[in-house]
Design an enzyme around this catalytic site. Structure first.
Site, mmCIF file in Angstrom:
data_model
loop_
_atom_site.group_PDB
_atom_site.id
_atom_site.type_symbol
_atom_site.label_atom_id
_atom_site.label_comp_id
_atom_site.label_asym_id
_atom_site.label_seq_id
_atom_site.Cartn_x
_atom_site.Cartn_y
_atom_site.Cartn_z
ATOM 1 N N PRO A 6 0.785 -1.247 0.000
ATOM 2 C CA PRO A 6 0.000 0.000 0.000
ATOM 3 C C PRO A 6 0.809 1.284 0.000
ATOM 4 C CG PRO A 6 0.137 -0.858 2.228
ATOM 5 C CD PRO A 6 0.886 -1.837 1.352
ATOM 6 N N CYS A 7 2.122 1.224 -0.225
ATOM 7 C CA CYS A 7 2.936 2.429 -0.051
ATOM 8 C C CYS A 7 2.523 3.570 -0.981
ATOM 9 C CB CYS A 7 4.419 2.102 -0.235
ATOM 10 S SG CYS A 7 4.851 1.469 -1.868
#
Length: 356
Positions: free
Chosen positions: A244-245
């Protein structure tokens, strides 16, 4: 090494400070409460999704209520494997899809998303894509675009196309159908949703984790998508997970584009009041169609308003004050999230999960 990474990621999420302040419109991030709101909407509108609990109370996170620890949908079909001809030459320099609104250039990774099909021929492919860009004139009318047989559909160009996510395999290339269970969790560290997926060769035969990468676009393997333990289950259940960065920056870009498209549509509607020939067409393609569809949905307002429809009979049209209207509300967040996640695993029929 992967076990250590999974453990650190889990504890980082559990120990990070919990945000209660909504920054949805400015950052693309959501709070745990907004995640629950968006999850409630997804479950309400698309019953193939449901809330689920951790395997035991010790696996729960404190910032989400019991019974609503994550979302799950089961048995999503995947009819083909993705090979190098689809994904491009993995292993070469990564390229990022920049925010086309700001025209960002070089240097900062966090504002982009890995582009599929990177490699030594990327310049040629980019030139071909540039030729395919449609222009918008001062009246908001989109120019014509020539269709190419081998073009990989983009969610913004083919939103209403049933083949936007997956095309039927060519004759003679039939491959065994796999199914996937998809899980949407909340990353407290990144303050965005996170997708996990678990594959099956048959209802009783789990797909070995490393084979799940056959259904991931080449440039994302072991970079954006890695094999991780699912933190809500006992027994170190290994799944493929989309990291999810960069989710927040991608979602922010989509929100900005949707708002711009909504503004354009309002202008066209105003023009139509004086000149009906300039009225927006029904089922307009591109992101404007996505805006039309998503802005018509609500979990809190279940009453249909008249017979006017937008984007399908199952989506009610809501009445909003024009000044307060937004293209995408926070409770619709996960619908858009799943649309951009589909670009990572285009062989998995994500639209199957949105059948009513």
């Amino acid at each position: 090494m992967n076990i250590l990474h999974s453990t650190l990621s889990t504890w980082r999420d559990r120990l990070a400070p919990v945000s209660r302040t909504s920054t949805f419109r400015n950052t693309g991030q959501i709070t745990p409460e907004e995640f629950v709101l968006a999850g409630d909407y997804l479950v309400y509108k698309f019953p193939s999704w449901s809330w689920a609990d951790a395997s035991n109370p010790a696996k729960r996170v404190s910032y989400l209520p019991p019974g609503k620890q994550f979302l799950v949908t089961r048995g999503v079909p995947c009819h083909r494997r993705l090979n190098d001809n689809f994904a491009g030459d993995a292993g070469h320099d990564d390229e990022l899809v920049r925010d086309m609104l700001s025209g960002g250039t070089g240097g900062v990774d966090d504002d982009g998303w890995l582009r599929t099909g990177g490699g030594q021929d990327s310049a040629d492919r980019q030139e071909n894509r540039i030729k395919d860009v449609r222009t918008v004139d001062e009246s908001g009318n989109m120019g014509e675009r020539e269709e190419e047989e081998d073009e990989i559909p983009d969610m913004e160009d083919e939103d209403d196309d049933e083949e936007a996510i997956i095309r039927d395999p060519a004759s003679g290339t039939t491959q065994p159908t796999r199914t996937y269970n998809l899980y949407i969790t909340y990353s407290n560290f990144y303050r965005t949703p996170r997708l996990y997926m678990s594959g099956y060769l048959s209802p009783s035969e789990p797909l070995p984790p490393h084979l799940m990468m056959e259904d991931v676009v080449g440039d994302y393997k072991d970079k954006t998508v890695t094999l991780e333990d699912f933190p809500w289950y006992d027994g170190n259940v290994k799944m493929a997970s989309v990291h999810p960065c960069r989710h927040a920056s991608v979602m922010k870009t989509l929100l900005d584009r949707a708002d711009a498209a909504l503004k354009l549509r309002r202008e066209k509607l105003k023009q139509a009041q004086s000149d009906p020939s300039k009225a927006p067409s029904v089922g307009e393609s591109g992101l404007e169609g996505l805006v039309d569809d998503i802005k018509a949905l609500s979990l809190s307002d279940q009453q249909q308003h008249g017979s006017d429809k937008s984007g399908g009979d199952e989506w009610e049209v809501l009445q909003h004050d024009e000044e307060e209207q937004v293209a995408i509300r926070v409770d619709q967040y996960l619908v858009v999230f799943l649309k951009f996640i589909a670009s990572v695993t285009p062989g998995i029929e994500h639209d199957f999960t949105m059948g009513v």
